[in-house]
Write a protein that holds these residues in place. Sequence first.
Motif, PDB file in Angstrom:
ATOM      1  N   HIS A 283      82.199  38.554  56.003  1.00 43.38           N
ATOM      2  CA  HIS A 283      82.034  39.638  55.040  1.00 43.38           C
ATOM      3  C   HIS A 283      82.916  39.494  53.804  1.00 43.38           C
ATOM      4  O   HIS A 283      82.985  40.420  52.994  1.00 43.38           O
ATOM      5  CB  HIS A 283      82.317  40.987  55.693  1.00 43.38           C
ATOM      6  N   ASP A 285      82.489  37.730  51.098  1.00 39.90           N
ATOM      7  CA  ASP A 285      81.649  37.836  49.905  1.00 39.90           C
ATOM      8  C   ASP A 285      80.193  38.130  50.246  1.00 39.90           C
ATOM      9  O   ASP A 285      79.328  38.058  49.368  1.00 39.90           O
ATOM     10  CB  ASP A 285      81.744  36.549  49.087  1.00 39.90           C
ATOM     11  N   THR A 286      79.930  38.454  51.497  1.00 37.90           N
ATOM     12  CA  THR A 286      78.567  38.786  51.921  1.00 37.90           C
ATOM     13  C   THR A 286      78.537  40.227  52.407  1.00 37.90           C
ATOM     14  O   THR A 286      79.279  40.587  53.324  1.00 37.90           O
ATOM     15  CB  THR A 286      78.097  37.853  53.052  1.00 37.90           C
ATOM     16  N   ASP A 309      72.968  40.053  51.516  1.00 34.35           N
ATOM     17  CA  ASP A 309      72.784  38.926  50.595  1.00 34.35           C
ATOM     18  C   ASP A 309      73.888  38.999  49.547  1.00 34.35           C
ATOM     19  O   ASP A 309      74.069  40.050  48.906  1.00 34.35           O
ATOM     20  CB  ASP A 309      71.409  39.036  49.928  1.00 34.35           C
ATOM     21  N   PRO A 310      74.675  37.920  49.348  1.00 29.97           N
ATOM     22  CA  PRO A 310      75.731  37.959  48.342  1.00 29.97           C
ATOM     23  C   PRO A 310      75.245  38.410  46.966  1.00 29.97           C
ATOM     24  O   PRO A 310      76.011  39.024  46.203  1.00 29.97           O
ATOM     25  CB  PRO A 310      76.239  36.513  48.314  1.00 29.97           C
ATOM     26  N   ARG A 313      75.724  42.107  45.608  1.00 27.86           N
ATOM     27  CA  ARG A 313      76.944  42.656  45.006  1.00 27.86           C
ATOM     28  C   ARG A 313      76.664  43.175  43.613  1.00 27.86           C
ATOM     29  O   ARG A 313      77.295  44.137  43.164  1.00 27.86           O
ATOM     30  CB  ARG A 313      78.035  41.583  44.963  1.00 27.86           C
ATOM     31  N   THR A 319      81.600  44.226  49.578  1.00 30.78           N
ATOM     32  CA  THR A 319      82.120  43.139  50.396  1.00 30.78           C
ATOM     33  C   THR A 319      83.620  43.366  50.526  1.00 30.78           C
ATOM     34  O   THR A 319      84.195  44.228  49.854  1.00 30.78           O
ATOM     35  CB  THR A 319      81.871  41.766  49.761  1.00 30.78           C
TER      36      THR A 319
END
Length: 392
Positions: A283, A285-286, A309-310, A313, A319
Amino acid sequence: MHTEHDWITTPITEDLLRGALELEHTEHGILPHRLPSWARAQCADGQLAMAESQPSGVRLVLRTRATVLELDTLPTKRVYAGAPPRPDGVYDLLVDGRLADQARVTGGNTLTIDMTAGTAETRSGPAGTVRFTDLPDDIKDVEIWLPHNETTELVALRTDAPVEPVPDQGRKVWLHHGSSISHGSDAASPTTTWPALAASLGGVELVNLGFGGSALLDPFTARTMRDTPADLISVKIGINLVNADLMRLRAFGPAVHGFLDTIREGHPATPLLVVSPTFCLIHEDTPGPAVPDFSLVGEGKLQFLAAGDPAERASGKLTLNVIRDELARIVAQRAADDPNLYYLDGRELYGETDFAELPLPDQIHPDAATHRRIGERFAALAFAPDGPFTTP
């Protein structure tokens, strides 16, 4: 019960318990709660109900010269459909502050959770007895730390000598709120969750409001903290907001401000430490939600995956890195007018290098060795001579 002793049965009352915020009288005995009834009434979530009734940090504390002690309890044990049985919860016995013995209680109620179907079913079972023998035959302070991961009704306390409450020893009270990591996750025993270890090293009394899956900036939790006496306060924010995919960045900032505002209504000058998430690779950056991976559950291995899905963001999905940046900004902004507000990056407790050495077995929760590392590091940082929890 063994009849060779002249047993004394002592009612289990509030003055013999620490770490609980409310005691519920049940048909069997006493059920410690870590949220008051008015707060529980504001949320129908079964996960929170289970977590707050599991007595992480709750302990019986008494002074006695008893050499034998028995405690009848009715535990509620979790079983996950398709997975091997979980071990029985551990009771830690401390004598004059040192671990003297450990025990388990078999039997009890069974809560069967089917994570695939999203169902839970409770089956009633018998109470059991935890027995500690060969205690020193002198006046001593005895603590029985209840299993951090089993709902535990206290049925009866028996000793072979009178007991009395331990007088207030003037130690500061540390009130902490966090997720399952603070609750204890896969710690080896109740005194080895990272908050319990840190409290022991810091010489403070712990009130642990770490709730598995339920550190979600709930207003009733903030109001509970506002109304709970404390000399030191910390809040560990982030992982549950991501793995529950609960809110977006637009809501997160005001929710943090509101949570801190509420705490400050009751504790305007108490040292307040905001702790961002420890390292969690899936988690960083996801976004969430986190979903269970059942592929190895038959081997007793449940793991989690990040289903977001990154790229999301950009639309405000959270994240851990997004949360850390926002928490650091919020604390810096507020600290201009609040000199007793502090920030700690959770990666100082457990970071990427630690993950390489002590990986998270299920990708989210620390194991026993990692709990010890986090507790020792928190104590070294928070209770250091120049740390946020060292006050004149």
